[in-house]
Each structure stands twice: as C-alpha cells, then as structure tokens.
Enzyme design. Structure first.
Site, short mmCIF file in Angstrom:
data_model
loop_
_atom_site.label_atom_id
_atom_site.label_comp_id
_atom_site.label_asym_id
_atom_site.label_seq_id
_atom_site.Cartn_x
_atom_site.Cartn_y
_atom_site.Cartn_z
CE1 TYR A 98 51.79 -50.99 -37.05
CE2 TYR A 98 50.40 -50.33 -35.78
CZ TYR A 98 51.52 -50.89 -35.95
OH TYR A 98 52.11 -51.13 -34.89
CG ASN A 126 62.92 -49.85 -37.22
OD1 ASN A 126 63.67 -49.78 -37.95
ND2 ASN A 126 62.18 -48.71 -36.57
CB CYS A 134 58.42 -48.56 -35.27
SG CYS A 134 59.90 -49.11 -34.28
CG HIS A 135 58.73 -44.72 -30.38
ND1 HIS A 135 59.87 -44.46 -31.06
CD2 HIS A 135 58.42 -43.37 -30.08
CE1 HIS A 135 60.28 -43.24 -30.93
NE2 HIS A 135 59.23 -42.62 -30.34
CD GLU A 161 59.06 -39.12 -29.69
OE1 GLU A 161 58.18 -38.79 -30.50
OE2 GLU A 161 59.83 -40.03 -30.00
#
Length: 189
Positions: A98, A126, A134-135, A161
């Site tokens: 962030y 989002n 956003c994850h 991922e």
C-alpha cells in the site's frame, strides 16, 4: 444497459457485469461490497465483453498468465481510477505494498505525501477484482491484509500465480472454508 453472467471458478461463483464499453464488475459471490456498483436494472445475458472476461478467467484459473486484458469500465472516482491503473501494472505473481502505491499516487498527483489508508480504501473498493489485481497488494510489513473476497481467496489467488510468499505473514485459519480438494487443485496447477 448492463448485462450480467456467472462464472464458476475453482474458488466459487463469480458474478460478472458489463456495459457496452467494458467490464464494470467482477465479484466473488458473497464478498464484501458484492455487486455494489451493479445498477438495479440489468439483463442476464452473455455479451462479447462478458465472453472475453470469461476467456481471461479460464486462462487465469488454469494457472497461466493471460496475455490480454478484457475491456474494462470500472465505476469509481478519479482517485480510485488512478489507483486501479497502478494495480493493473503489478506483474503477475508479484506484489506491491500500500505504501508503494501511495508513493506512486503522490508522484502522479504531484504532492509530497499520499495516505496509504486512502489508497487502501480505493484498493478495497475495486469492483473488478482479480483482473484489476487488488489481491496482489500487501502490507508494508509483509502482512497479507484485507481482501474483499476474503483472505482465503487472496491467498489462493497468490498461490495460483506461484507468488513467493515466504516473507509474508499469513493469518491462521486462512483456508478454513476451503476443502483439501481445492488446495490440491491449486497445487496441481
């Protein structure tokens, strides 16, 4: 007009919504802010935009990085739109804090400082999760902080991922609502 369709994913049902321009929403069933930007009047029907989003999700949930972004038209303030553009730049399998996003926003807005909390609000609202990733946003201290879809889904998406999570603080009970079957499917990918 807004059109909707449902996508059945490994992590649960996803509601997709699109207008003539692009995808306006992608929400896990039951997530925080579920369908909060979906207008009352909408039609359940697949459109080219929704078909494109489903194709993207098929590739993504097969464990591969999609090589395209579906047409997007998320609903939000100029500030939120700018934050979401930064999210789109976070590479597949990587994360950003962030604080890093706040510094980029400060540079964009040509101000000396930007609140990471304000950035967190934009990230949290989002409406096109997963595609606008956003994850992939984590706390400055390496903590896996909030995700509107739920912390268990955030972790599952990062694992899908193949994100290196060795330095992250992962809360206990993260996979509490997921069966061993889902964990095994993620490991197969």
């Amino acid at each position: 007009m807004v059109y909707t369709d449902t996508y059945k994913s490994l992590l649960g049902d996803i509601l997709l919504a699109a207008d003539e321009i692009g995808l306006i929403g992608l929400w896990f069933e039951g997530q925080k802010y579920f369908a909060n930007t979906l207008p009352g009047e909408h039609i359940s029907r697949e459109t080219p935009v929704l078909a494109e989003a489903k194709q993207w999700l098929d590739i993504y949930f097969s464990g591969k990085e999609p090589d395209f972004i579906p047409s997007l038209h998320p609903v939000g303030s100029a500030f939120r739109q700018a934050v979401w553009q930064i999210l789109l730049q976070i590479p597949y399998g990587q994360t950003m804090t962030y604080g890093e996003i706040a510094r980029r926003m400060a540079d964009i807005q040509k101000v000396p400082h930007m609140s990471a909390q304000a950035v967190g609000g934009a990230v949290g609202h989002n409406g096109v999760s997963i595609i606008i990733p956003c994850h992939r946003v984590v706390g400055t201290d390496g903590s896996l902080t909030g995700y509107a879809g739920g912390m268990d889904k955030k972790i599952a998406l990062l694992e899908l991922e193949h994100t290196d999570m060795s330095g992250f603080f992962i809360p206990k009970r993260s996979f509490s609502c997921y069966s061993k079957n889902i964990k095994n499917k993620l490991q197969e990918i």
